[in-house]
Design an enzyme around this catalytic site. Structure first.
Site, mmCIF file in Angstrom:
data_model
loop_
_atom_site.group_PDB
_atom_site.id
_atom_site.type_symbol
_atom_site.label_atom_id
_atom_site.label_comp_id
_atom_site.label_asym_id
_atom_site.label_seq_id
_atom_site.Cartn_x
_atom_site.Cartn_y
_atom_site.Cartn_z
ATOM 1 N N ASP A 26 -8.983 69.730 -73.793
ATOM 2 C CA ASP A 26 -8.255 68.670 -73.267
ATOM 3 C C ASP A 26 -8.072 67.467 -72.847
ATOM 4 O OD1 ASP A 26 -6.545 67.556 -71.521
ATOM 5 O OD2 ASP A 26 -5.921 68.986 -70.112
ATOM 6 N N LYS A 62 -0.570 58.281 -70.424
ATOM 7 C CA LYS A 62 -1.052 58.329 -70.225
ATOM 8 C C LYS A 62 -2.106 56.591 -70.367
ATOM 9 C CE LYS A 62 -1.786 62.120 -68.568
ATOM 10 N NZ LYS A 62 -1.287 62.285 -66.782
ATOM 11 N N HIS A 70 -6.383 71.106 -65.591
ATOM 12 C CA HIS A 70 -5.168 70.883 -65.276
ATOM 13 C C HIS A 70 -4.467 72.351 -65.435
ATOM 14 C CE1 HIS A 70 -0.966 68.954 -66.109
ATOM 15 N NE2 HIS A 70 -1.245 68.619 -65.587
ATOM 16 N N GLN A 89 -7.428 62.979 -70.230
ATOM 17 C CA GLN A 89 -7.859 62.001 -68.894
ATOM 18 C C GLN A 89 -8.976 61.297 -70.022
ATOM 19 O OE1 GLN A 89 -6.488 60.483 -66.486
ATOM 20 N NE2 GLN A 89 -4.941 62.735 -65.640
ATOM 21 N N CYS A 133 -1.302 69.526 -60.037
ATOM 22 C CA CYS A 133 -1.258 70.264 -61.662
ATOM 23 C C CYS A 133 -2.227 70.749 -61.978
ATOM 24 C CB CYS A 133 -0.389 69.976 -62.232
ATOM 25 S SG CYS A 133 1.159 68.784 -62.602
HETATM 26 N N1 C6P Z 1 -1.834 65.040 -65.424
HETATM 27 C C1 C6P Z 1 -1.866 63.433 -62.751
HETATM 28 O O1 C6P Z 1 -1.388 62.859 -62.605
HETATM 29 P P1 C6P Z 1 1.372 65.489 -70.018
HETATM 30 O O2 C6P Z 1 2.725 65.951 -68.217
HETATM 31 O O3 C6P Z 1 1.753 66.502 -70.883
HETATM 32 O O4 C6P Z 1 1.707 64.532 -70.492
HETATM 33 O O5 C6P Z 1 -0.279 65.710 -69.114
HETATM 34 C C2 C6P Z 1 -0.845 66.960 -68.840
HETATM 35 C C3 C6P Z 1 -1.989 66.989 -68.533
HETATM 36 C C4 C6P Z 1 -3.097 67.694 -69.534
HETATM 37 N N2 C6P Z 1 -4.190 67.336 -69.222
HETATM 38 C C5 C6P Z 1 -4.950 66.832 -68.294
HETATM 39 C C6 C6P Z 1 -6.572 66.324 -67.457
HETATM 40 C C7 C6P Z 1 -3.743 66.252 -67.231
HETATM 41 O O6 C6P Z 1 -4.172 64.839 -66.171
HETATM 42 C C8 C6P Z 1 -2.471 66.060 -67.907
HETATM 43 C C9 C6P Z 1 -1.566 65.262 -66.917
HETATM 44 C C10 C6P Z 1 -0.485 64.116 -64.557
HETATM 45 O O7 C6P Z 1 -2.572 64.821 -63.175
HETATM 46 C C11 C6P Z 1 0.715 65.106 -64.298
HETATM 47 S S1 C6P Z 1 0.373 66.307 -63.527
#
Ligand code: C6P
Length: 406
Positions: free
Chosen positions: A197, A223, A121, A200, A363
């Site tokens: 990371d 999430k 991401h 997910q 993203c």
């Molecule tokens: N992915 C998706 O629709 P934030 O926005 O900081 O809470 O999370 C960022 C992020 C980082 N790593 C992974 C693997 C992610 O999936 C995400 C967030 C969302 O896939 C929003 S772009």
């Protein structure tokens, strides 16, 4: 798992969208919130609200207790050694930025390398890019056509200059679950720091930082049934202690002179300003909820939903998955296109059926490019999704095909 009972806990699932029951298939983007989390936040504001760590009156003490108890809850949830290893942040992006600014900018030098993967991401790519101005090189592990990481290339890519290896645990586009324990061992045998990371993975499966032996783990509350703007950076205590703070100001200090200051201990030195107590209590309640259902049950259930959805999608001509694979490989996440139809059009037509999916670049532009896409549609599942909702989703896709003559 009693999915009907679980669904009853989520008030938003009673909503109608375009006169149809809401079918929310975008939990990888953000999850919906159960009544228990909403009530905990309401109760906090109705009965306990004050600015923690600031005074000794009853409400302030209660707010401090609530905030710090939530830290303890998170710590146990991911099996950290100590509660002080949990830094509350806004989200995964912020957590990664702390590691990049506070650790990497201060410790890496010209010629050093950071090893990432192309399935990251943007949150695990962009913060590292600024290191390039110091002469640090970014390297990316490639993936196989089935969406799995090329594990056999890691040993060749990691060098004595590799100071950090940072990898997504579960891809937000492919659903692929990476072998982080194995990758972490390679990183540590090489003397590299290992960052995961977990945005997910933590919401959907048991994650144990001692077992993985990662140095940092980043994830987002929103999430995993908690509110937005509360997230976590887990870091090994001995590493956090040596790091400089990222944000500077109030509450992160022990003492301030006009021209210099003494930092608070970790994790508080990373939490400048008034913290998000409502977020922390919401996260604590969300963890209770997830543990009540069982993370193993959740991941097993999502696998079954994915299996069912893949079977259905494979039966629709013209639907192209970003990469083929079985439900084990893409647990809970299916990204796809319908030849020539823009993903926003797919999402727009599905909305007529009450179905919410994500569309766009996810993203993860380098990953999409790797498979020859600019934008895709994505359905993602969570514990409150029912099998019948996948039937509605498929019905919507048939309409997309009809509208665009596919
Ligand atoms: N992915 C998706 O629709 P934030 O926005 O900081 O809470 O999370 C960022 C992020 C980082 N790593 C992974 C693997 C992610 O999936 C995400 C967030 C969302 O896939 C929003 S772009």
């Amino acid at each position: 798992m009693d999915v009907e009972k679980i669904r009853g806990d989520f008030p938003i699932l009673k909503r109608k969208i375009n006169n149809k029951p809401l079918v929310f298939l975008d939990s990888a983007s953000t999850s919906q919130k159960p009544q228990q989390v909403i009530d905990a936040i309401k109760n906090y504001y109705e009965n306990h609200n004050a600015n923690p760590h600031r005074s000794i009156y009853t409400l302030c003490d209660e707010a401090t207790q609530i905030y710090e108890k939530s830290r303890g809850k998170v710590s146990k949830f991911i099996n950290a050694k100590k509660d002080e290893e949990i830094v509350f942040v806004r989200n995964t992006n912020e957590a990664m930025n702390i590691v990049a600014y506070s650790y990497a900018m201060n410790n890496l030098k010209e010629g050093d390398e950071i090893l990432l993967t192309i399935m990251e991401h943007h949150a695990n790519i962009v913060p590292w890019q600024m290191l390039q101005k110091k002469g640090v090189k970014l390297k990316f592990i490639d993936i196989n056509d089935d969406g799995t990481l090329k594990m056999d290339t890691i040993n060749d890519m990691i060098t004595k200059n590799t100071k950090i290896v940072s990898v997504v645990h579960k891809s937000n586009v492919l659903g692929t679950i990476n072998h982080v324990k194995e990758i972490g061992k390679i990183a540590h045998d090489n003397g590299s720091l290992f960052v995961v990371d977990g945005a997910q993975s933590v919401p959907h499966m048991p994650v144990d930082v001692k077992d993985i032996d990662c140095d940092f783990l980043a994830f987002s509350g929103h999430k995993m049934l908690a509110p937005m703007n509360i997230g976590v950076l887990y870091g090994k205590k001995e590493i956090l202690e040596k790091m400089e703070p990222f944000m500077r100001g109030s509450d992160m200090i022990k003492e301030v002179q006009l021209t210099e200051s003494v930092w608070n201990d970790s994790p508080w030195k990373f939490e400048a300003g008034t913290p998000n107590v409502e977020g922390a209590i919401g996260l604590s309640e969300a963890i209770d909820y997830l543990k009540g259902v069982g993370l193993d049950n959740i991941s097993g259930y999502e696998e079954k939903l994915t299996e069912y959805a893949l079977e259905k999608l494979n039966g629709i001509s013209g639907v192209k998955l970003v990469s083929p694979g079985n439900a084990k490989l893409r647990n809970g996440v299916i990204s796809f296109n319908i030849g020539g139809v823009h993903s926003h059009d797919i999402a727009y037509i599905l909305d007529e059926f009450g179905v919410a999916i994500r569309s766009g670049h996810m993203c993860a532009q380098p990953l999409l490019r790797r498979f020859g896409f600019q934008s895709v549609a994505r359905a993602s599942f969570y514990l409150y999704n029912a099998k019948e909702e996948i039937d509605t989703f498929v019905e919507g896709l048939e309409k997309v095909k009809k509208v665009f003559g596919k």
